[in-house]
Scaffold this motif. Structure first.
Motif, PDB file in Angstrom:
ATOM      1  N   ALA A  62      -2.113  -3.529   9.240  1.00 50.96           N
ATOM      2  CA  ALA A  62      -3.197  -4.333   8.684  1.00 50.96           C
ATOM      3  C   ALA A  62      -2.861  -4.796   7.263  1.00 50.96           C
ATOM      4  O   ALA A  62      -3.105  -5.950   6.889  1.00 50.96           O
ATOM      5  CB  ALA A  62      -4.503  -3.532   8.686  1.00 50.96           C
ATOM      6  N   ALA A  63      -2.282  -3.899   6.466  1.00 57.34           N
ATOM      7  CA  ALA A  63      -1.915  -4.253   5.089  1.00 57.34           C
ATOM      8  C   ALA A  63      -0.834  -5.321   5.065  1.00 57.34           C
ATOM      9  O   ALA A  63      -0.864  -6.227   4.217  1.00 57.34           O
ATOM     10  CB  ALA A  63      -1.444  -3.003   4.345  1.00 57.34           C
ATOM     11  N   GLY A 113      -0.710 -13.129   4.628  1.00 58.92           N
ATOM     12  CA  GLY A 113      -1.645 -14.228   4.436  1.00 58.92           C
ATOM     13  C   GLY A 113      -1.732 -14.694   2.997  1.00 58.92           C
ATOM     14  O   GLY A 113      -2.107 -15.833   2.727  1.00 58.92           O
ATOM     15  N   LYS A 114      -1.357 -13.824   2.056  1.00 54.00           N
ATOM     16  CA  LYS A 114      -1.443 -14.162   0.637  1.00 54.00           C
ATOM     17  C   LYS A 114      -0.098 -14.514   0.029  1.00 54.00           C
ATOM     18  O   LYS A 114      -0.015 -14.817  -1.156  1.00 54.00           O
ATOM     19  CB  LYS A 114      -2.032 -12.979  -0.136  1.00 54.00           C
ATOM     20  N   ARG A 146       0.862  -1.182   0.000  1.00 50.56           N
ATOM     21  CA  ARG A 146       0.000   0.000   0.000  1.00 50.56           C
ATOM     22  C   ARG A 146       0.891   1.223   0.000  1.00 50.56           C
ATOM     23  O   ARG A 146       1.929   1.238   0.669  1.00 50.56           O
ATOM     24  CB  ARG A 146      -0.943   0.035   1.209  1.00 50.56           C
ATOM     25  N   ARG A 178      -0.283  -7.613   7.423  1.00 52.94           N
ATOM     26  CA  ARG A 178      -0.897  -8.890   7.827  1.00 52.94           C
ATOM     27  C   ARG A 178      -1.649  -9.516   6.661  1.00 52.94           C
ATOM     28  O   ARG A 178      -1.568 -10.718   6.429  1.00 52.94           O
ATOM     29  CB  ARG A 178      -1.847  -8.668   9.010  1.00 52.94           C
ATOM     30  N   GLU A 179      -2.358  -8.685   5.918  1.00 56.83           N
ATOM     31  CA  GLU A 179      -3.102  -9.194   4.764  1.00 56.83           C
ATOM     32  C   GLU A 179      -2.143  -9.740   3.705  1.00 56.83           C
ATOM     33  O   GLU A 179      -2.382 -10.809   3.128  1.00 56.83           O
ATOM     34  CB  GLU A 179      -3.960  -8.084   4.171  1.00 56.83           C
ATOM     35  N   ALA A 180      -1.050  -9.028   3.447  1.00 61.28           N
ATOM     36  CA  ALA A 180      -0.075  -9.477   2.448  1.00 61.28           C
ATOM     37  C   ALA A 180       0.599 -10.771   2.885  1.00 61.28           C
ATOM     38  O   ALA A 180       0.867 -11.652   2.060  1.00 61.28           O
ATOM     39  CB  ALA A 180       0.971  -8.389   2.216  1.00 61.28           C
TER      40      ALA A 180
END
Length: 290
Positions: A131-132, A138-139, A116, A134-136
């Motif tokens: 948050a970004a 996970g992917k 981001r 953590r999301e990255a």
């Protein structure tokens, strides 16, 4: 490999202190963090850093501040990583950078993927960044994807110091130094590959304090692009489309500008630079007179 992190900073002492505390959570700690600032008023050091922190002072301006820290570091470290003071790296960032250089002897510059970027909007908070990331995470794929680039995005870029030689950041690109990162790392391509490794991630907060005026920035969007093309360090196929996109965005959005972007100031700067270029005057440092 010995690894230093260099952080140029201006007017963001609290942000620097928070970033230093955050870097203590890296799975591979830096061997040293070097803060480059005009003077001590721009720096705030937290207590208990788990790595050495040193300060270097010199002329104001991103290119100059990068050089002030880079020059004495070249003989001391094998990897030199530049972070903007508002870049938030994932916890394994430095570990992955070191592994990338060890495994790929032909790589000169490595940058991570910015998941981001607050530079494209009103800016992000630390909570947004975490948050970004953590999301990255996970992917993330176990197999890193490698993409070659004309140059590296200066908010996060790492150099193999043995390949830098006499190359320096161009201090004619004064103040914010628009495109000084691409100029430098594009020239590193003659020494080795300049790559982005998409599994190495971070977030650029895009904090708006400490930046130059809209008119100055708009002037740099044109003058710096033409200067670097004439210098021969950045291909026209990269610099001209970037310049034209910026002019078009400033023109289109000047009637209803975003509250966090001085579009009208940027457009005035664009037009002044276009006039100067038409007159044969290509002078990036002219912004000091604006």
């Amino acid at each position: 490999m010995k690894l230093a992190v260099i952080i140029p900073t201006l007017g963001r002492s609290e942000q620097v202190a928070r970033l230093l505390r955050y870097l203590g959570g890296q799975t591979r700690l830096p061997d040293e963090v070097i803060l480059s600032a005009p003077d001590a008023t721009h720096v705030e050091l937290p207590e208990g850093c788990p790595f050495p922190v040193s300060l270097v002072f010199g002329p104001k301006g991103l290119a100059a501040q990068r050089n002030t820290a880079l020059i004495p570091s070249l003989g001391r470290f094998e990897i030199i990583t530049f972070f903007d003071d508002d870049f938030v790296p994932a916890a394994e960032y430095l570990k992955q950078v070191e592994e990338a250089f060890i495994a790929n002897g032909g790589w000169a510059v490595v940058m991570g993927r910015v998941v981001r970027d607050g530079a494209t909007n009103a800016g992000l908070t630390w909570e947004d960044a975490e948050a970004a990331l953590r999301e990255a995470e996970g992917k993330r794929s176990d197999v890193p994807s490698v993409v070659d680039h004309v140059g590296a995005y200066g908010c996060n870029m790492s150099l193999r110091s043995s390949l830098v030689g006499d190359l320096r950041f161009d201090e004619r690109l004064v103040l914010y130094g628009w495109q000084e990162d691409i100029d430098f790392t594009s020239q590193m391509r003659s020494k080795g590959r300049v790559v982005s490794v998409t599994s190495i991630t971070g977030v650029h907060l895009g904090i708006k304090t400490g930046r130059v005026s809209g008119e100055r920035f708009g002037y740099s969007q044109v003058a710096n692009a033409i200067y670097l093309i004439r210098k021969g360090s950045v291909p026209a196929s990269f610099a001209l489309p970037l310049m034209l996109r910026n002019i078009a965005a400033n023109l289109a959005k000047s009637l209803w500008p975003e509250p966090y972007v001085d579009r009208r100031g940027r457009l005035r700067g664009n037009l002044r630079a276009i006039l100067h270029v038409a007159m044969g005057r290509i002078e990036p440092e002219y912004i000091l007179k604006i």
